[in-house]
Design a protein around this motif. Structure first.
Motif, short mmCIF file in Angstrom:
data_model
loop_
_atom_site.label_atom_id
_atom_site.label_comp_id
_atom_site.label_asym_id
_atom_site.label_seq_id
_atom_site.Cartn_x
_atom_site.Cartn_y
_atom_site.Cartn_z
N HIS A 1 47.22 43.39 41.59
CA HIS A 1 46.27 42.30 41.34
C HIS A 1 44.91 42.85 40.92
O HIS A 1 44.34 42.42 39.90
CB HIS A 1 46.17 41.45 42.61
CG HIS A 1 45.18 40.32 42.59
ND1 HIS A 1 45.09 39.40 43.60
CD2 HIS A 1 44.24 39.94 41.69
CE1 HIS A 1 44.14 38.52 43.34
NE2 HIS A 1 43.60 38.83 42.19
N PHE B 1 53.23 41.15 42.28
CA PHE B 1 51.78 40.96 42.22
C PHE B 1 51.13 41.30 43.56
O PHE B 1 50.50 40.47 44.20
CB PHE B 1 51.45 39.53 41.77
CG PHE B 1 50.10 39.39 41.12
CD1 PHE B 1 49.12 38.55 41.66
CD2 PHE B 1 49.80 40.07 39.94
CE1 PHE B 1 47.88 38.41 41.06
CE2 PHE B 1 48.57 39.93 39.34
CZ PHE B 1 47.60 39.10 39.89
N SER C 1 51.31 35.46 40.27
CA SER C 1 51.59 35.53 41.70
C SER C 1 52.70 34.57 42.09
O SER C 1 53.57 34.88 42.91
CB SER C 1 50.31 35.21 42.48
OG SER C 1 50.57 35.19 43.87
N ASN D 1 46.39 34.75 36.82
CA ASN D 1 46.72 35.47 38.07
C ASN D 1 47.54 34.59 39.02
O ASN D 1 48.50 35.06 39.63
CB ASN D 1 45.44 35.91 38.79
CG ASN D 1 44.76 37.10 38.12
OD1 ASN D 1 45.38 37.84 37.37
ND2 ASN D 1 43.47 37.27 38.38
#
Lengths: 144, 147
Positions: free
Chosen positions: A125, A120, A113, A109
């Motif tokens: 997310h 994102f 990002s 993640n």
């Protein structure tokens, strides 16, 4: 956790379409970050000659891991079934503590990002995080 | 006591010296409320927060995000005794606000992701490791007065 809604699946597929060309780089960066932030994860790779960011083993393994994520996107409608072989691999051969799936998911993640800040969004997310949590659960299925 | 290398101190000082609190604070809190919706339990008096759109446009949430981010300042100023610096805030979060300490980790992860988006190439693996170490120390300090 919660199951994936049709909207979640569509969001994941749309994100994947945007980022999949960079999958290898994402995988390598996520692994490098995981090793830096959570050094205990390096215990699974003591057999590698080189664990440094950008090294051959890290790049190759990052590519392999994201190949697994690509497979998961393809079987998003039946993750447990589609990932059965991978679950058996992680359970019986690799014996990765499932807590580490969450750790790697967080690093993935962070990389997405970092590389795709406009894509994102919080809504993307949450869908992608739910997806990674579902993948982690499917990977844990054969453990016991 | 937590040990910090000179490099780690420099990284933390640098991140906070250049931080746009009014941008990052709201973004981090909004993301936490959207990605971990159970954290909304503490904000029922803030008005409409039941959709991502409502959360994004809620001014009270934005203001609170700035406040929470400034809450990290005392750690930046007291790197060698973060535990003591947060005694008061720990009591507040435990006895008055009744926040589950696991929620601090949710917010930390969202803050890391927002900072990663902002700093782009500058947010190296080492910077992430230092930042997450810093946040983990603050999170631990905030949990000390829970009984």
């Amino acid at each position: 956790m919660t199951s994936l809604t049709d909207k979640d699946k569509a969001t994941v597929k749309a994100l994947w379409a945007k980022i999949s060309k960079s999958a290898d780089v994402i995988g390598a960066d996520a692994l490098a970050r995981m090793f830096a932030v959570y050094p205990q994860t390096k215990t699974y790779f003591s057999h590698w000659p080189d664990m440094s960011p950008g090294s051959g083993p890290v790049k190759a393994h990052g590519k392999k891991v994201m190949g697994g994520v690509a497979d998961a996107v393809a079987c998003i409608d039946d993750l447990t079934g589609g990932l059965q072989a991978k679950s058996e691999l992680h359970a019986f051969k690799l014996r990765v503590d499932p807590a580490n799936f969450k750790t790697l998911s967080h690093c993935i993640n962070v990389v997405i990002s970092n590389m795709f800040p406009k894509d994102f969004t919080p809504e993307v997310h949450v869908a992608f995080d739910k997806f990674l949590a579902s993948v982690s659960l499917a990977l844990s299925d054969k453990y016991r | 006591m937590v040990e910090w290398t000179d490099q780690e101190r420099k990284i933390i000082a640098g991140i906070f010296a250049n931080l746009d609190y009014n941008d990052i604070g709201p973004k981090a809190l909004r993301r936490c409320l959207i990605v971990y919706p159970w954290t909304q339990r503490h904000f029922s008096s803030y008005g409409s927060i039941n959709t991502p759109e409502a959360i994004q446009s809620n001014q009270k949430i934005a203001d609170h995000g700035i406040k929470v981010l400034h809450g990290l300042d005392r750690a930046v100023k007291n790197m060698d005794n973060i535990k003591a610096a947060y005694t008061e805030l720990s009591i507040l979060h435990s006895e008055k606000l009744h926040v589950d300490p696991d929620n601090f980790k949710c917010l930390s992860d969202c803050l890391t992701i927002v900072i990663a988006a902002k700093l782009k190439d500058a947010f190296t693996a080492d910077m992430q490791a230092t930042f997450q170490k810093f946040l983990a120390v603050v999170v631990s300090a905030l949990g000390t007065q829970y009984h």
